[in-house]
Design an enzyme around this catalytic site. Sequence first.
Site, PDB file in Angstrom:
ATOM      1  N   PRO A   2       0.840  -1.212   0.000  1.00 23.89           N
ATOM      2  CA  PRO A   2       0.000   0.000   0.000  1.00 23.89           C
ATOM      3  C   PRO A   2       0.873   1.260   0.000  1.00 23.89           C
ATOM      4  CG  PRO A   2      -0.676  -1.529   1.739  1.00 23.89           C
ATOM      5  CD  PRO A   2       0.637  -2.014   1.198  1.00 23.89           C
ATOM      6  N   GLU A   3       0.668   2.078  -1.000  1.00 24.81           N
ATOM      7  CA  GLU A   3       1.403   3.343  -1.121  1.00 24.81           C
ATOM      8  C   GLU A   3       0.468   4.475  -0.684  1.00 24.81           C
ATOM      9  OE1 GLU A   3       4.489   3.509  -2.125  1.00 24.81           O
ATOM     10  OE2 GLU A   3       4.886   1.748  -3.357  1.00 24.81           O
ATOM     11  N   LYS A  58       2.601   7.151   4.344  1.00 28.16           N
ATOM     12  CA  LYS A  58       1.863   5.890   4.451  1.00 28.16           C
ATOM     13  C   LYS A  58       1.347   5.649   5.861  1.00 28.16           C
ATOM     14  CE  LYS A  58       5.209   4.293   1.120  1.00 28.16           C
ATOM     15  NZ  LYS A  58       6.282   3.327   0.850  1.00 28.16           N
ATOM     16  N   HIS A  92      -8.207 -12.819   7.834  1.00 31.77           N
ATOM     17  CA  HIS A  92      -7.012 -12.041   8.220  1.00 31.77           C
ATOM     18  C   HIS A  92      -7.330 -10.766   8.997  1.00 31.77           C
ATOM     19  CE1 HIS A  92      -4.880 -14.816   5.732  1.00 31.77           C
ATOM     20  NE2 HIS A  92      -5.296 -14.316   4.589  1.00 31.77           N
ATOM     21  N   ARG A 111      -0.148 -10.616   6.005  1.00 32.24           N
ATOM     22  CA  ARG A 111       1.223 -11.108   6.135  1.00 32.24           C
ATOM     23  C   ARG A 111       1.894 -10.672   7.424  1.00 32.24           C
ATOM     24  NH1 ARG A 111       4.133  -9.991   0.581  1.00 32.24           N
ATOM     25  NH2 ARG A 111       5.823 -11.010   1.695  1.00 32.24           N
ATOM     26  N   ARG A 259      16.678  -0.510  -6.960  1.00 34.22           N
ATOM     27  CA  ARG A 259      15.236  -0.684  -7.191  1.00 34.22           C
ATOM     28  C   ARG A 259      14.959  -0.783  -8.689  1.00 34.22           C
ATOM     29  NH1 ARG A 259      12.187   0.968  -2.778  1.00 34.22           N
ATOM     30  NH2 ARG A 259      10.588  -0.274  -3.824  1.00 34.22           N
TER      31      ARG A 259
END
Length: 271
Positions: A2-3, A58, A92, A111, A259
Amino acid sequence: MPELPEVETYRRYFEATSLHQVIEAIEVEDPKLLTTDYATLTEALIGACFVKTQRVGKNLFVTTDQGPILRFHFGMTGDLEYYHSSIPRPRHARIVFIFRSGFNLGFICPRKFERIGLVEDIPTFLKEKKIAPDALTISLEQLSHNIRQKKSMIKPILLDQSTVAGIGNWIVDDVLFQAKIHPERLSQSLSNEEIERIFFAIKLVLETAIEHEANYGMFPKSFLIHAREWAPSPYEEALRHKLCPCGRVEIQQSQVGGRTTYFCPLCQTIP
Ligand SMILES: [Zn+2]
């Protein structure tokens, strides 16, 4: 991951669902997800209502009517889901805020990289974590000052949250593409006019992403994101074959600062 655009979408979802309801209980499946111990968290929040949200980069901060501020960090795959107690708990949903109204807010943590906890006050937290102003609200002067304090390639400088908060890997590639600046340009070589182009490109890319609620396939064809493998795009014909929107050359892929980086060798040259 998530950005900023996803977290802004979660913030709006939180505002639309979970404000002004008394918190009756908090269920935590795994204490590792907490940055504040469970007893302190429940003591601060039970009986309180969430009243206000603020996003910086974020980070999502939620203030309660009794003062404590809760911070959400969405890790790699975090999400929020608001649901009624009469339906099964979403998969979750490892932390659940149970409201007196009969509705619940689940913090979805597939996660377990997500985190939640109390912060003393927002400016102190941001200062301690060296988080610069948010990419949507930073001024040109502040951005320019922060870029000029660092001597490196522009891409890693923009990814550094102490330059500007909330710019992730695909965002910086599209920002530099829109600004027509090569990702390996050295910050010292940038003119004021080029930094201004970066500033306006940041606003353009983020506002476009938020407008489309982070559905990247909906972006205008002039965005580089359509060349990325993971972005479902309706423009398969041209862009799946990696043709730049300029139509002259293929988008190239390389590593910049470790990156994966996409750029157009004609639109973004190094002078
Ligand atoms: Zn091009």
